[in-house]
Design a protein around this motif. Structure first.
Motif, mmCIF file in Angstrom:
data_model
loop_
_atom_site.group_PDB
_atom_site.id
_atom_site.type_symbol
_atom_site.label_atom_id
_atom_site.label_comp_id
_atom_site.label_asym_id
_atom_site.label_seq_id
_atom_site.Cartn_x
_atom_site.Cartn_y
_atom_site.Cartn_z
ATOM 1 N N ILE A 151 0.812 -1.282 0.155
ATOM 2 C CA ILE A 151 -0.044 -0.064 -0.027
ATOM 3 C C ILE A 151 0.840 1.257 0.108
ATOM 4 O O ILE A 151 0.607 2.236 -0.826
ATOM 5 N N LEU A 152 1.864 1.258 0.847
ATOM 6 C CA LEU A 152 2.689 2.180 0.828
ATOM 7 C C LEU A 152 3.475 2.641 -0.398
ATOM 8 O O LEU A 152 3.633 3.815 -0.820
ATOM 9 N N LEU A 198 -9.171 11.422 0.237
ATOM 10 C CA LEU A 198 -8.480 12.552 -0.018
ATOM 11 C C LEU A 198 -8.904 13.557 -1.369
ATOM 12 O O LEU A 198 -8.388 14.346 -1.545
ATOM 13 N N PRO A 219 -3.824 16.152 -9.033
ATOM 14 C CA PRO A 219 -4.227 17.473 -8.257
ATOM 15 C C PRO A 219 -2.910 17.656 -7.169
ATOM 16 O O PRO A 219 -2.678 18.694 -6.840
ATOM 17 N N VAL A 220 -2.240 16.621 -6.931
ATOM 18 C CA VAL A 220 -1.085 16.762 -6.148
ATOM 19 C C VAL A 220 -0.162 17.502 -6.689
ATOM 20 O O VAL A 220 0.557 18.341 -6.146
ATOM 21 N N ALA A 265 -1.230 21.330 -7.678
ATOM 22 C CA ALA A 265 -1.080 22.194 -6.618
ATOM 23 C C ALA A 265 0.228 22.603 -6.303
ATOM 24 O O ALA A 265 0.696 23.955 -5.986
ATOM 25 N N GLN A 266 1.106 21.784 -6.345
ATOM 26 C CA GLN A 266 2.512 22.159 -5.988
ATOM 27 C C GLN A 266 3.131 23.313 -7.142
ATOM 28 O O GLN A 266 4.033 24.062 -6.790
ATOM 29 N N LEU A 317 0.880 4.311 -2.564
ATOM 30 C CA LEU A 317 0.466 5.792 -1.949
ATOM 31 C C LEU A 317 1.865 6.886 -2.350
ATOM 32 O O LEU A 317 1.825 7.898 -2.599
ATOM 33 N N LYS A 318 3.207 6.360 -2.127
ATOM 34 C CA LYS A 318 4.319 7.141 -2.218
ATOM 35 C C LYS A 318 4.380 7.572 -3.700
ATOM 36 O O LYS A 318 4.855 8.682 -3.930
ATOM 37 N N ILE A 328 -9.189 12.560 -4.458
ATOM 38 C CA ILE A 328 -8.485 12.252 -5.870
ATOM 39 C C ILE A 328 -9.364 11.141 -6.355
ATOM 40 O O ILE A 328 -9.893 10.235 -5.644
ATOM 41 N N PHE A 364 1.941 8.386 -5.450
ATOM 42 C CA PHE A 364 1.078 9.473 -5.695
ATOM 43 C C PHE A 364 1.713 10.661 -5.064
ATOM 44 O O PHE A 364 1.679 11.897 -5.648
ATOM 45 N N GLU A 365 2.224 10.373 -3.711
ATOM 46 C CA GLU A 365 2.802 11.504 -3.077
ATOM 47 C C GLU A 365 4.077 11.989 -3.968
ATOM 48 O O GLU A 365 4.082 13.299 -3.725
ATOM 49 N N ASP A 366 4.758 11.422 -4.701
ATOM 50 C CA ASP A 366 5.672 11.919 -5.475
ATOM 51 C C ASP A 366 5.246 12.446 -6.809
ATOM 52 O O ASP A 366 6.168 12.775 -7.578
ATOM 53 N N VAL A 380 -8.533 5.341 -0.032
ATOM 54 C CA VAL A 380 -7.645 6.190 0.598
ATOM 55 C C VAL A 380 -7.780 7.486 -0.299
ATOM 56 O O VAL A 380 -7.732 8.824 -0.001
#
Lengths: 222, 309, 114
Positions: free
Chosen positions: C22-23, C69, C107-108, C111-112, C26-27, C71, C29-31, C65
């Motif tokens: 899962i991590l 959020l 969108p991550v 926004a950045q 998610l990572k 997304i 997407f975070e990146d 998740v």
């Protein structure tokens, strides 16, 4: 173990709204075993929170840490230097964790990231069931090793009630009628007659009903 | 005499007893209680007043009981362990008997998750068996649970429920025996539709000699329609409605289903009375159908009700 | 067989789709990944028996998740294919890229940049 459930992300996001520097704090105790508050879940929650922050173009200072336990002050103490540098700490230990952390660091806002649900065990990977209500006076040996207090919806000591059907409780087909199981088990053990006893009223003073509980062991105290 | 209630006297005199049931309104409409009560007057020996049955909030049972007394009927005060702890249960029985209530029916109570306030907290300090034993102690020893003396002991005829159709079946008569051992003077059973099963249950009860220690009243609820029969069979836990009964109702015109249901109820009472040993009476639960209770009792040949002094 | 698939896809090889975490998802997407998909063996063909089923459950978890959020959950998917199905691999790559292109940048990331 103590079993918990993650709080909805939306609720946690609301808690930390406006708090720039956040620590997600896990616990290596029960909540690690039930996959809700250990190091891995700290990573997942922190990442999700960072994604949410990034999405809004906000600062992403969401840090991760997991303590040996959150129910012992000596481990909480490990946060002594760092704690006050955070605007919020989200503890994903059982309900004890956020209380111990908040008590030790009164200046920091501490939030619970999980809902503590019950004392239970794993039936299989990913499935847990409630087994104990911590009534303070264990009687399970009288009922074939099954607890009528925690597992009967009405905590009947002289069950089963008239709502028991097909081994299930009247409240839901998902819930076993523990009294059906008790009768079956005692019959198997050849001890059915023991259940003919009228169990007298229970003394709930040892339970939560007697007020918040505290235990002192003189032999261990320093 | 333990309480000297009409129900107790009728049973003591060896008559086949008939009790009825009345559900208080979902409001403080006292007139509604009087209205339902007048259908039952002279038809039954006493009337159960339900205590927030199915965990739906209704007028307090004791208050509706008092209204019945004022109307010249005898109530059976139903009390569930769901909503009150030992303090409130003992207090309420003292208050109830002070108002003239003489019969009580001790129940665990339907879980509140069925009801109209499923988010509530339940009590279950006691279970029904324990409640019976406490009331017996209050009556016979004049003492509270904690052994302190009462200033005026309640004279009560203590009742309990038994469901012959819940599981595990073979334990059902034993559990009824526990209630009797705890002090139940009379038992009212869950609605009976499956007669062979009830017969088997009663055989187990009679084999244990339970009918000699306690008056067992057979529960009868007339089926109003096919829909009700199907609903009971499917959604009411611990209810056993055999398929042939549903078919019998389906066999008549929709408008006549109610009459057929009443006919079935009458036949059941007669068969139970004539062929099943150990049954001391019937408990007729004509739920929201109080005005038709008379037809059932009359049809079963149980009118007029005996007057016992 | 030289099959074309979109060059914007970064392939991360795992011994089994069940190894995906899962991590990891998610990572990504975070990146700033716009979409992520897991390509696992066909159901019933897992060398480790249930790896691909586990991967699907993890993908579903991440969908929840993402939804929480705000997304689009369609940004993550699970596809099953055999290692002998090169054309299917390329086809899935093209189709998923198409889906993500229709959704637009994550969108991550936007926004950045703003």
């Amino acid at each position: 173990m103590i079993v918990g459930d993650s709080k909805p992300l939306e609720e946690i996001l609301e808690m930390i709204e406006g708090k720039d520097k956040v620590l997600v704090l896990g616990c290596r105790g029960c909540v690690t075993v039930c996959n809700v508050g250990g190091e891995k879940e700290v990573g997942i929650l922190a990442t999700a929170l960072r994604i949410a922050r990034k999405k809004r173009g906000l600062p992403t200072s969401i840090e991760e840490r997991t303590l040996e336990r959150q129910c012992d002050p000596e481990y909480i103490e490990e946060l002594a230097e760092a704690a006050e540098g955070y605007d919020a700490i989200v503890s994903i230990a059982c309900g004890v964790g956020p209380q111990f952390v908040a008590e030790r660091f009164p200046k920091v806002r501490v939030f619970p990231g999980i809902n503590t649900t019950f004392i239970g065990g794993a039936l299989e990977h990913g499935v847990w069931s409630e087994r104990c209500q911590s009534c303070g006076n264990c009687l399970v040996h009288n009922f074939g090793g099954l607890c009528p207090i925690a597992r009967c919806s009405k905590s009947l000591m002289n069950g089963p009630c008239g709502g028991s059907a097909n081994k299930k409780c009247e409240i839901s087909p998902e819930v076993d009628c523990v009294w059906h199981l008790i009768v079956e088990k005692m019959a198997e053990m050849g001890r059915l007659e023991e259940l003919e006893r009228v169990w007298p009223v229970k003394n709930w003073i040892t339970s939560r009903d007697g007020g918040p509980r505290r235990r002192v062991r003189e032999d261990l105290k320093q | 005499m333990k309480a000297g209630s009409n129900l107790e006297k009728v049973l003591a005199a060896g008559h086949f007893a008939v009790t009825g049931e009345l559900g208080p309104p979902r409001g403080n409409n006292a007139e509604e209680v009087r209205h339902k009560a007048h259908y039952l007057k002279g038809i039954v020996d006493s009337v159960n007043i339900t205590d927030n049955q199915t965990a739906v909030v209704r007028m307090a049972s004791w208050a509706a009981c008092k209204i019945l007394i004022d109307e010249g009927l005898e109530p059976n005060y139903q009390m569930v362990c769901r909503d009150r702890n030992r303090i409130a249960l003992m207090s309420d029985i003292l208050g109830a008997t002070a108002l003239g209530i003489k019969n009580v029916l001790c129940l665990s109570g339907d879980h509140q998750r069925f009801g109209d306030h499923p988010e509530g907290k339940n009590v279950y300090d006691l279970d029904s068996v324990q409640l019976i034993s406490i009331f017996k102690k209050m009556r016979d020893e004049g003492k509270f649970l904690n052994d302190k003396e009462l200033d005026g002991a309640p004279g009560i005829f203590i009742g309990a429920a038994a469901n012959p159709f819940a599981d595990p079946f073979t334990w059902r008569a034993v559990r009824m025996g526990k209630k009797i051992a705890a002090g139940a003077d009379f038992i009212q059973t869950q609605c009976i539709y499956n007669l062979p099963k009830f017969r088997e249950f009663m055989k187990m009860a009679v084999d244990r000699g339970l009918h000699e220690k306690c008056a067992i009243l057979a529960g009868i609820t007339p089926l109003k329609s096919v829909g009700m029969a199907k609903y009971m069979a499917k959604f009411v836990p611990g209810m056993d409605v055999p398929e042939e009964l549903v078919k019998r109702l389906q066999g008549v015109d929709k408008k006549a289903q109610g009459d057929e249901g009443i006919k079935i109820a009458i036949e059941m009472i007669q068969e139970i009375r004539e062929t099943i040993p150990g049954v001391a009476g019937v408990h007729v639960m004509a739920i929201e159908w109080e005005h038709r209770a008379k037809e059932i009792v009359e049809g079963a040949g149980l009118l007029p009700r005996p007057v016992v002094d | 067989m030289r099959l074309q698939y979109p060059s914007n896809i970064k392939v991360i090889q795992l011994p089994c789709s069940g190894r995906v975490d899962i991590l990891h998802l998610l990572k990504a997407f975070e990146d700033g990944a716009d979409g992520v998909y897991v390509a696992g063996c066909k159901e019933g063909d897992c060398h480790f028996l249930t790896g691909n089923f586990k991967a699907r459950r993890k993908v579903n978890y991440v969908k929840q998740v993402l939804a929480a959020l705000g997304i689009e959950p369609e940004r993550i998917e699970m596809f099953n294919m055999s290692s002998a199905e090169g054309p299917r691999f390329a086809q899935v790559a093209r189709e998923f890229t198409q889906t993500i292109q229709e959704l637009g940048p994550s969108p991550v990331k936007t926004a950045q940049a703003a």
